[in-house]
Design an enzyme around this catalytic site. Structure first.
Site, PDB file in Angstrom:
ATOM      1  N   SER A   1      62.077  40.069  79.291  1.00 11.19           N
ATOM      2  CA  SER A   1      62.560  41.040  80.111  1.00 11.19           C
ATOM      3  C   SER A   1      63.843  41.506  79.664  1.00 11.19           C
ATOM      4  CB  SER A   1      62.708  40.747  81.571  1.00 11.19           C
ATOM      5  OG  SER A   1      61.687  39.898  82.037  1.00 11.19           O
TER       6      SER A   1
ATOM      7  N   ASP B   1      57.403  42.587  83.333  1.00 10.92           N
ATOM      8  CA  ASP B   1      57.201  41.988  84.828  1.00 10.92           C
ATOM      9  C   ASP B   1      56.454  42.631  85.711  1.00 10.92           C
ATOM     10  OD1 ASP B   1      59.430  43.500  84.995  1.00 10.92           O
ATOM     11  OD2 ASP B   1      60.715  42.148  86.086  1.00 10.92           O
TER      12      ASP B   1
ATOM     13  N   ARG C   1      67.403  46.197  72.352  1.00  8.42           N
ATOM     14  CA  ARG C   1      68.947  45.865  72.321  1.00  8.42           C
ATOM     15  C   ARG C   1      68.864  44.615  73.344  1.00  8.42           C
ATOM     16  NH1 ARG C   1      68.749  50.123  75.455  1.00  8.42           N
ATOM     17  NH2 ARG C   1      68.736  50.067  77.609  1.00  8.42           N
TER      18      ARG C   1
END
Ligand code: ADP
Length: 499
Positions: free
Chosen positions: A160, A213, A175
């Site tokens: 995530s 997710d 990032r």
């Protein structure tokens, strides 16, 4: 009592600013549909519409043993999932905290070696038979890998953090967020990083899928929902909000870079709808929405999420209540016993209270406010004392707090209906007489714990042109648990079909 009147008037004034009429719901659905289409055509739009390379959703008959791992914050979770093929599954898991130094390690290898080690420990603990026989085969085999394909665990990797996905098990880290900072990993394929360390330990594991997710939520719901209806949408209404839905591949006009299975004609699209209407064509804008955005770390971004999800609702409420307190006439949270109290203030809220700190009001109290329908609001008043250090809140204080809280939550639910309604319309199933159910899986504290959140969504859906009360009945919104467990396993299964 004049003071009470003033507070009642002020409360009505504030509450009315969160009104979100049926007309507005409809206008938003139209704009949501437009921005969804725009996102399918090109990059750089409000709703990103990211292709996920997942080209089908399960119907509950799938079978097998899969692994899933979840790296998303402070913990790393490893689990194995047995899909029983009858919409049920069994799940076993281990959870470990990520050591802080690894979150800011010099090299990506340090972190990913730790993750691979946890997978090994999990296999030894929970799948010892399988693991030991693999080790025997590995040591006696002449092939370098030493195992045959059927002995390999497929693993779904829920990661995530922002990634640019390039295939079903390939994605480059854009990032780090949430306290992680390992520059060495940025730009690298996180699946390959994990696979390399798994291979170093010579584990019988293949990183088969990179999982978002929201996609996991859709898959988990689609597998577990009864009646063999494949679900059309998975939505998260927790800290943040996002949704993934099944789209015809032909409708995805922008280029899909990696390889995928074209045979199904469908692909799950991760909408990233938290950024719906970043340009503010339609979204409501109260003074408190404006103030929240300005003090946020990303002004002008995630504008839909900032009105819908758990992380933000408490803050909107806090800002609105603070404003009401500034209005002297209302006497909201006033210390009525003295002009200045022990704290040297005239309010009955401790200066240390989260009420006076940005992000200091957890939206969980909104559920308490909504559940307490007792005449004295004793539960809510106790909660105000406990979590916000309000010293003996009056009934009027609690009533005003409850009313504003309900208004903020109701607008959030009706905005959630905009997203769900738009996807239901886009599915084309509303007008198809063969489709009696449009199944939607949802996850997150807000839908799970806020009383009547789903009912408020349904109420708004009934008011949408093209849905109406009949259509709203067809839309079945159910809780989908464990997207990063069973959902990830199911994506690994779909990926296996593509090998
Ligand atoms: P996540 O989305 O991070 O996986 P959750 O679905 O539990 O986790 O969402 C957490 C968010 O929901 C937090 O912003 C929290 O303030 C909020 N929240 C937690 N409990 C409740 C509740 N009972 N009612 C409303 N909001 C809640």
């Amino acid at each position: 009592h004049p003071l009470t009147m003033a507070l009642a008037d002020e409360t009505t004034r504030v509450v009315s600013q969160f009104d979100f009429s049926d007309v507005q719901v409809n206008k938003h659905v139209q704009e949501f549909l437009r921005q969804m289409d725009e996102g399918l055509e090109k990059d750089g739009t409000s709703i990103s519409q990211i292709p996920t390379y997942v080209t089908g959703v399960p119907n509950g008959t799938e079978k097998g043993l899969y692994l899933a791992v979840d790296l998303g914050g402070t913990n790393f979770r490893v689990c194995s999932i047995t899909l029983n093929g009858d919409t049920t599954f069994n799940l076993t898991y281990n959870k470990v905290a990520i050591p802080k130094p690894l979150m800011v390690a010099e090299t990506a290898r340090e972190l990913f070696a730790f993750l691979a080690k946890q997978i090994e420990l999990f296999l030894r603990e929970h799948h010892a038979d399988h693991f030991e026989s693999h080790v025997r085969r590995r040591n006696t085999s002449s092939t370098p890998q030493g195992y045959r394909d059927e002995h390999i665990f497929r693993l779904g990797f829920t990661f995530s953090f922002p990634v640019k996905q390039l295939g079903i098990n390939k994605g480059k880290l854009i990032r780090w967020t949430k306290g992680f900072d390992i520059p060495d990993a940025v730009g690298k394929d996180v699946c390959a990083l994990l696979q390399d360390e798994i291979d170093r330990l010579r584990l019988p594991v293949k990183v088969a899928a990179l999982v978002n997710d929201t996609v996991g939520t859709l898959m988990a719901r689609s597998y577990t929902s009864t009646g063999k209806h494949r679900s059309v949408l998975g939505g998260i209404f927790g800290t943040g909000t996002n949704g993934a839905y099944i789209e015809k591949t032909a409708n995805i006009k922008k280029p899909i870079e990696g390889e995928y299975d074209v045979s199904t004609g469908e692909m799950v699209v991760n909408t990233e709808w938290g950024s719906f209407d970043n340009q503010l064509n339609v979204l409501p804008l109260t003074p408190w929405d404006k103030a929240l955005d300005e003090q946020s770390i990303n002004p002008g971004f995630q504008m839909f999420e900032k009105r819908v999800s758990g992380m933000f609702l408490g803050e909107i409420l806090r800002l609105a209540v603070l404003d009401m307190m500034k209005n002297e006439a209302t006497s909201l949270f006033k210390d009525l016993n003295s002009s200045t109290n022990d704290w040297g203030t005239t309010t009955n809220i401790s200066p240390q209270s989260g009420m006076f700190k940005a992000w200091g009001l957890d939206s969980a109290i909104m559920s308490v406010a909504a559940s307490d329908n007792s005449p004295e609001l004793s539960t809510l008043r106790q909660e105000l004392e406990n979590t916000l250090q309000v010293y003996t809140p009056s009934l009027e204080d609690a009533q005003a707090f409850k009313a504003v809280s309900a208004a903020v939550a109701r607008r959030a639910a009706r905005l959630s209906a905009v997203a769900i309604g738009a996807v239901a319309i886009k599915s084309g199933k509303l007008s198809d007489p063969r489709e009696d159910v449009i199944d939607v899986g949802v996850d997150g504290s807000l839908v799970e714990h806020y009383p009547f959140f789903r009912d408020m969504i349904y109420e708004a859906l009934s008011a949408v042109d093209g849905i109406g009360p009949e259509g709203a009945k067809k839309i079945r919104i159910g809780i989908a648990k464990d997207g990063s467990g069973v959902g990830a396993a199911l994506i690994a299964l779909v990926a296996q079909g593509m090998e």
